[in-house]
Design an enzyme around this catalytic site. Structure first.
Site, mmCIF file in Angstrom:
data_model
loop_
_atom_site.group_PDB
_atom_site.id
_atom_site.type_symbol
_atom_site.label_atom_id
_atom_site.label_comp_id
_atom_site.label_asym_id
_atom_site.label_seq_id
_atom_site.Cartn_x
_atom_site.Cartn_y
_atom_site.Cartn_z
ATOM 1 N N GLN A 35 -3.124 93.820 75.687
ATOM 2 C CA GLN A 35 -3.362 92.997 74.501
ATOM 3 C C GLN A 35 -4.774 93.201 73.957
ATOM 4 O OE1 GLN A 35 -2.377 89.297 76.454
ATOM 5 N NE2 GLN A 35 -3.599 89.943 78.198
ATOM 6 N N ASP A 90 -8.166 83.211 83.320
ATOM 7 C CA ASP A 90 -9.525 82.662 83.167
ATOM 8 C C ASP A 90 -9.891 81.757 84.350
ATOM 9 O OD1 ASP A 90 -7.554 81.058 80.988
ATOM 10 O OD2 ASP A 90 -8.585 79.809 82.460
ATOM 11 N N GLU A 110 -1.468 87.092 87.418
ATOM 12 C CA GLU A 110 -1.941 87.408 86.068
ATOM 13 C C GLU A 110 -1.648 88.876 85.792
ATOM 14 O OE1 GLU A 110 -3.416 88.210 82.664
ATOM 15 O OE2 GLU A 110 -3.727 86.105 83.207
ATOM 16 N N ASP A 142 3.082 91.414 86.634
ATOM 17 C CA ASP A 142 3.861 90.723 85.604
ATOM 18 C C ASP A 142 4.527 89.518 86.273
ATOM 19 O OD1 ASP A 142 6.595 91.745 83.366
ATOM 20 O OD2 ASP A 142 5.771 89.790 83.863
ATOM 21 N N GLY A 143 4.330 88.344 85.710
ATOM 22 C CA GLY A 143 4.878 87.122 86.314
ATOM 23 C C GLY A 143 6.380 87.193 86.487
ATOM 24 N N ASP A 160 0.800 79.178 82.781
ATOM 25 C CA ASP A 160 -0.306 79.137 81.818
ATOM 26 C C ASP A 160 -0.334 80.475 81.082
ATOM 27 O OD1 ASP A 160 -3.936 79.279 82.019
ATOM 28 O OD2 ASP A 160 -2.594 78.680 80.371
ATOM 29 N N THR A 162 0.257 83.173 77.561
ATOM 30 C CA THR A 162 0.005 83.335 76.135
ATOM 31 C C THR A 162 1.262 82.885 75.393
ATOM 32 O OG1 THR A 162 0.642 85.616 76.612
ATOM 33 C CG2 THR A 162 -1.686 85.211 76.267
ATOM 34 N N ASP A 163 1.280 83.062 74.093
ATOM 35 C CA ASP A 163 2.441 82.661 73.295
ATOM 36 C C ASP A 163 3.584 83.663 73.477
ATOM 37 O OD1 ASP A 163 -0.181 81.629 71.742
ATOM 38 O OD2 ASP A 163 1.521 80.260 71.492
ATOM 39 N N PRO A 167 3.029 90.605 76.067
ATOM 40 C CA PRO A 167 3.369 90.441 77.491
ATOM 41 C C PRO A 167 3.898 89.050 77.828
ATOM 42 C CG PRO A 167 0.977 90.432 77.187
ATOM 43 C CD PRO A 167 1.576 90.849 75.864
HETATM 44 N N1 SAM Z 1 -4.076 78.341 77.753
HETATM 45 C C1 SAM Z 1 -3.871 79.498 77.035
HETATM 46 C C2 SAM Z 1 -2.887 79.248 75.940
HETATM 47 O O1 SAM Z 1 -2.363 78.183 75.928
HETATM 48 O O2 SAM Z 1 -2.696 80.042 75.068
HETATM 49 C C3 SAM Z 1 -3.461 80.594 77.990
HETATM 50 C C4 SAM Z 1 -4.582 81.001 78.760
HETATM 51 S S1 SAM Z 1 -4.337 82.269 79.927
HETATM 52 C C5 SAM Z 1 -5.726 83.213 79.525
HETATM 53 C C6 SAM Z 1 -2.972 83.232 79.403
HETATM 54 C C7 SAM Z 1 -2.796 84.439 80.303
HETATM 55 O O3 SAM Z 1 -1.400 84.816 80.410
HETATM 56 C C8 SAM Z 1 -3.498 85.695 79.765
HETATM 57 O O4 SAM Z 1 -4.573 86.012 80.606
HETATM 58 C C9 SAM Z 1 -2.401 86.778 79.780
HETATM 59 O O5 SAM Z 1 -2.864 88.027 80.193
HETATM 60 C C10 SAM Z 1 -1.411 86.175 80.778
HETATM 61 N N2 SAM Z 1 -0.061 86.726 80.671
HETATM 62 C C11 SAM Z 1 0.619 87.026 79.532
HETATM 63 N N3 SAM Z 1 1.831 87.549 79.845
HETATM 64 C C12 SAM Z 1 1.914 87.568 81.212
HETATM 65 C C13 SAM Z 1 2.925 87.980 82.136
HETATM 66 N N4 SAM Z 1 4.079 88.483 81.715
HETATM 67 N N5 SAM Z 1 2.678 87.820 83.458
HETATM 68 C C14 SAM Z 1 1.492 87.295 83.906
HETATM 69 N N6 SAM Z 1 0.487 86.909 83.067
HETATM 70 C C15 SAM Z 1 0.707 87.028 81.739
#
Ligand code: SAM
Length: 290
Positions: A35, A90, A110, A142-143, A160, A162-163, A167
């Site tokens: 990303q 984070d 993560e 990957d979660g 927690d 991303t939208d 990913p």
């Molecule tokens: N609180 C924030 C929000 O509400 O938008 C999210 C914060 S946290 C930084 C989101 C994390 O999800 C990112 O670091 C991103 O890399 C991670 N992420 C996204 N897709 C993922 C996946 N498939 N597996 C694991 N982590 C993932």
């Protein structure tokens, strides 16, 4: 003196709406494997992390979301020992979870190693205590793959993410929620980052509908986070134990007292209970989920 740069949040461009931030200093910006990542200083919100044009965390208001995504499921559960965070690179939520001495093991999965590395440099207030804690395990994966493969079981799963783009998209899928359900101990609870209902109603309805195909109780709770613009943010709620959402404030307060009444800036036993009292338009979205 050259014009300062403004960085827009582009998440709601399709709605013709943008929030923009005047940049004091860009600390880091790159296209990672997964990303677009930009970390910058803002004169009011402090350090801010944005991924793919969406605000992830700001120093000024991070405590609201981090506390509500951690303390609500853990105090509702009442005996959480094994906790899984999906996303959360984070480490802000991890720091809150580890305030619970009753938690014996915390695993964070993560997908983007860069987010964790930058956070070690730029959010030491979270990462230092977390990585120094023997109970903490950081996994880069990957979660979806992790919950599909693991044979471990968790009392609480905190998504927690991303939208639902890039990913993060798979973390809003039926197969992901089904795999999480398989990884929960009996009566365990899953909470999810589920968007801002005023702008993202279908995201909430779709997740709650998927929860209800798998869990006896599928709903959400809310909190208002200034930089997750749009008023209430919804946090998805899924568990087989219907009682967990009805625990009175005095019992939550008793559990908080037993946990040592550690410091919080937003979460209280009363705010915990009130967060499940949904404004009518959000309650109607949840009811629409069938
Ligand atoms: N609180 C924030 C929000 O509400 O938008 C999210 C914060 S946290 C930084 C989101 C994390 O999800 C990112 O670091 C991103 O890399 C991670 N992420 C996204 N897709 C993922 C996946 N498939 N597996 C694991 N982590 C993932």
């Amino acid at each position: 003196m050259s014009e300062k740069r403004w960085i827009p949040e582009t998440l709601f461009d399709d709605l013709g709406f943008r929030m923009s931030f005047e940049v004091e200093r860009v600390l880091y910006e790159m296209q990672t494997e997964h990303q677009h990542l930009v970390l910058f200083e803002h004169k009011f919100f402090g350090k801010m992390l944005m991924l793919d044009g969406a605000t992830q965390i700001t120093k000024r208001d991070e405590f609201i979301y981090q506390e509500m995504m951690s303390h609500v499921p853990i105090f509702a559960h009442g005996n959480a020992k094994d906790v899984l965070i999906i996303g959360g690179g984070d480490c802000g939520i991890a720091e809150e979870v580890l305030k619970h001495k009753s938690v014996k093991r915390l695993t964070q999965v993560e997908i983007d190693a860069s987010v964790v590395e930058f956070s070690k440099e730029h959010f030491p207030e979270f990462t230092k205590p977390v990585f120094a804690d023997k109970r903490f395990e950081s996994v880069i994966d990957d979660g979806m793959k992790y919950v599909a493969r693991t044979n471990r079981r968790f009392d609480v799963i905190i998504v927690d993410s991303t939208d639902p783009q890039g990913p993060g998209k798979v973390l809003f899928s039926q197969k992901f929620y089904a795999a999480c359900q398989r990884c929960l101990t009996p009566g365990g609870v899953m909470v999810t980052q589920n968007g801002v209902p005023i702008f993202q109603p279908s995201e909430l309805v779709s997740s709650v509908r998927k929860f209800r195909k798998l869990f006896a109780d599928g709903s959400c709770y809310v909190a208002a986070i200034p930089t997750y613009v749009g008023g209430h943010m919804a946090m998805g709620w899924a568990t087989a134990n219907r009682k967990l959402r009805q625990i009175p404030a005095r019992m939550i307060a008793e559990r908080y007292r037993k946990a040592g009444s550690f410091s919080t800036k937003y979460w209280t036993p009363e705010v915990h209970v009130a967060a499940f009292a949904l404004p009518r338009f959000i309650a109607e979205h949840v009811a629409r989920a069938g």
